[in-house]
Design a protein around this motif. Structure first.
Motif, PDB file in Angstrom:
ATOM      1  N   VAL A  19       0.705  -1.223  -0.021  1.00 56.61           N
ATOM      2  CA  VAL A  19       0.052   0.222  -0.037  1.00 56.61           C
ATOM      3  C   VAL A  19       0.780   1.196   0.135  1.00 56.61           C
ATOM      4  CG1 VAL A  19      -1.566   1.412   1.365  1.00 56.61           C
ATOM      5  CG2 VAL A  19      -2.201  -1.097   1.117  1.00 56.61           C
ATOM      6  N   HIS A  20       1.901   1.250   0.765  1.00 53.69           N
ATOM      7  CA  HIS A  20       2.853   2.340   0.860  1.00 53.69           C
ATOM      8  C   HIS A  20       3.633   2.616  -0.594  1.00 53.69           C
ATOM      9  CE1 HIS A  20       2.302   1.952   5.408  1.00 53.69           C
ATOM     10  NE2 HIS A  20       2.007   3.189   5.076  1.00 53.69           N
ATOM     11  N   ALA A  21       3.998   1.297  -1.181  1.00 55.94           N
ATOM     12  CA  ALA A  21       4.531   1.631  -2.292  1.00 55.94           C
ATOM     13  C   ALA A  21       3.702   2.098  -3.572  1.00 55.94           C
ATOM     14  CB  ALA A  21       5.231   0.145  -2.895  1.00 55.94           C
ATOM     15  N   LEU A  22       2.261   1.519  -3.332  1.00 56.08           N
ATOM     16  CA  LEU A  22       1.627   2.233  -4.355  1.00 56.08           C
ATOM     17  C   LEU A  22       1.272   3.575  -4.191  1.00 56.08           C
ATOM     18  CD1 LEU A  22      -0.915  -0.942  -4.430  1.00 56.08           C
ATOM     19  CD2 LEU A  22       0.587  -0.155  -6.289  1.00 56.08           C
ATOM     20  N   SER A  23       1.040   4.033  -2.874  1.00 60.43           N
ATOM     21  CA  SER A  23       0.846   5.422  -2.628  1.00 60.43           C
ATOM     22  C   SER A  23       1.977   6.526  -3.208  1.00 60.43           C
ATOM     23  CB  SER A  23       0.545   5.676  -1.288  1.00 60.43           C
ATOM     24  OG  SER A  23       1.673   5.503  -0.403  1.00 60.43           O
ATOM     25  N   ARG A  24       3.173   6.002  -3.567  1.00 56.44           N
ATOM     26  CA  ARG A  24       4.446   6.674  -3.945  1.00 56.44           C
ATOM     27  C   ARG A  24       4.446   6.479  -5.338  1.00 56.44           C
ATOM     28  NH1 ARG A  24       6.818   3.748   0.544  1.00 56.44           N
ATOM     29  NH2 ARG A  24       7.761   2.370  -0.942  1.00 56.44           N
ATOM     30  N   GLY A  25       3.403   5.864  -5.831  1.00 58.56           N
ATOM     31  CA  GLY A  25       3.707   5.721  -7.378  1.00 58.56           C
ATOM     32  C   GLY A  25       4.727   4.417  -7.943  1.00 58.56           C
ATOM     33  N   GLU A  26       4.797   3.746  -7.002  1.00 60.10           N
ATOM     34  CA  GLU A  26       5.795   2.607  -7.323  1.00 60.10           C
ATOM     35  C   GLU A  26       4.865   1.252  -8.030  1.00 60.10           C
ATOM     36  OE1 GLU A  26       8.551   1.199  -4.222  1.00 60.10           O
ATOM     37  OE2 GLU A  26       8.735   3.495  -3.665  1.00 60.10           O
ATOM     38  N   VAL A  35      -0.774 -16.619 -11.910  1.00 62.15           N
ATOM     39  CA  VAL A  35       0.261 -15.793 -12.338  1.00 62.15           C
ATOM     40  C   VAL A  35       0.696 -14.875 -11.506  1.00 62.15           C
ATOM     41  CG1 VAL A  35      -0.555 -16.274 -14.701  1.00 62.15           C
ATOM     42  CG2 VAL A  35      -1.093 -14.453 -13.834  1.00 62.15           C
ATOM     43  N   TYR A  36       1.584 -14.115 -11.912  1.00 59.76           N
ATOM     44  CA  TYR A  36       1.846 -12.927 -11.057  1.00 59.76           C
ATOM     45  C   TYR A  36       1.359 -11.670 -11.824  1.00 59.76           C
ATOM     46  CZ  TYR A  36       5.198 -15.202  -8.063  1.00 59.76           C
ATOM     47  OH  TYR A  36       5.614 -16.218  -7.245  1.00 59.76           O
ATOM     48  N   GLY A  37       0.748 -10.741 -11.134  1.00 58.72           N
ATOM     49  CA  GLY A  37       0.130  -9.490 -11.860  1.00 58.72           C
ATOM     50  C   GLY A  37       1.054  -8.463 -11.418  1.00 58.72           C
ATOM     51  N   VAL A  38       1.086  -7.297 -12.132  1.00 50.31           N
ATOM     52  CA  VAL A  38       1.877  -6.069 -11.862  1.00 50.31           C
ATOM     53  C   VAL A  38       0.799  -4.957 -11.679  1.00 50.31           C
ATOM     54  CG1 VAL A  38       3.256  -4.513 -13.124  1.00 50.31           C
ATOM     55  CG2 VAL A  38       3.530  -6.936 -13.532  1.00 50.31           C
ATOM     56  N   GLY A  39       0.713  -4.259 -10.633  1.00 48.80           N
ATOM     57  CA  GLY A  39      -0.075  -3.364 -10.253  1.00 48.80           C
ATOM     58  C   GLY A  39       0.589  -1.931  -9.954  1.00 48.80           C
ATOM     59  N   ALA A  40      -0.127  -0.983 -10.066  1.00 52.09           N
ATOM     60  CA  ALA A  40      -0.002   0.361  -9.817  1.00 52.09           C
ATOM     61  C   ALA A  40      -1.230   1.210  -9.647  1.00 52.09           C
ATOM     62  CB  ALA A  40       0.870   1.059 -10.989  1.00 52.09           C
ATOM     63  N   ASP A  41      -1.211   2.428  -9.108  1.00 56.75           N
ATOM     64  CA  ASP A  41      -2.349   3.123  -8.899  1.00 56.75           C
ATOM     65  C   ASP A  41      -2.709   3.766 -10.158  1.00 56.75           C
ATOM     66  OD1 ASP A  41      -4.071   5.147  -8.198  1.00 56.75           O
ATOM     67  OD2 ASP A  41      -2.974   6.024  -6.469  1.00 56.75           O
ATOM     68  N   PRO A  45      -0.464   8.862 -13.139  1.00 56.40           N
ATOM     69  CA  PRO A  45       0.036   8.781 -14.633  1.00 56.40           C
ATOM     70  C   PRO A  45       1.342   8.266 -14.715  1.00 56.40           C
ATOM     71  CG  PRO A  45      -1.083  10.643 -14.450  1.00 56.40           C
ATOM     72  CD  PRO A  45      -0.999  10.297 -13.077  1.00 56.40           C
ATOM     73  N   GLN A  46       2.132   8.708 -13.856  1.00 53.15           N
ATOM     74  CA  GLN A  46       3.668   8.126 -13.923  1.00 53.15           C
ATOM     75  C   GLN A  46       3.833   6.724 -13.308  1.00 53.15           C
ATOM     76  OE1 GLN A  46       5.856  10.779 -11.342  1.00 53.15           O
ATOM     77  NE2 GLN A  46       6.398  11.904 -13.016  1.00 53.15           N
ATOM     78  N   ALA A  47       2.943   6.418 -12.625  1.00 54.09           N
ATOM     79  CA  ALA A  47       2.777   4.938 -12.213  1.00 54.09           C
ATOM     80  C   ALA A  47       2.250   3.937 -13.171  1.00 54.09           C
ATOM     81  CB  ALA A  47       1.915   4.646 -10.769  1.00 54.09           C
ATOM     82  N   VAL A  48       1.422   4.431 -14.037  1.00 53.27           N
ATOM     83  CA  VAL A  48       0.937   3.701 -15.067  1.00 53.27           C
ATOM     84  C   VAL A  48       2.045   3.562 -16.175  1.00 53.27           C
ATOM     85  CG1 VAL A  48      -0.876   3.832 -17.039  1.00 53.27           C
ATOM     86  CG2 VAL A  48      -1.588   4.244 -14.590  1.00 53.27           C
TER      87      VAL A  48
END
Length: 86
Positions: A19-26, A35-41, A45-48
């Motif tokens: 959650v903290h990584a996602l909030s930082r745009g990681e 499978v493994y998923g790749v996720g971002a917020d 836009p920078q995370a996408v």
């Protein structure tokens, strides 16, 4: 950073770190049943852009976005058709 997720005792700290990584745009890698998923917020836009780069894609092949309710789509897309909204 790799955090264990196979032991229920580590789920809390691992989820907090994600959650903290996602909030930082990681970008985070999420194990699923197959499978493994790749996720971002999706609202960062920078995370996408980081997800697209990691997957070797451009904006012509955007990643899927999981949303909790149809109201969320209005913050992510314009001109959503009635059939898509339904």
């Amino acid at each position: 950073m790799i955090l264990p997720c196979f032991d229920p005792a580590t789920w809390g700290p691992s989820l907090d770190a994600a959650v903290h990584a996602l909030s930082r745009g990681e970008v985070v890698v999420l194990p699923t049943d197959t499978v493994y998923g790749v996720g971002a917020d999706a609202f960062q836009p920078q995370a996408v852009a980081r997800v697209l780069a990691a997957k070797g894609r451009d904006r012509q092949m955007p990643p899927p976005v999981l949303i909790p309710s149809v109201r969320t789509v209005d913050g992510l897309a314009h001109d959503v058709s009635a059939p898509a909204r339904a």
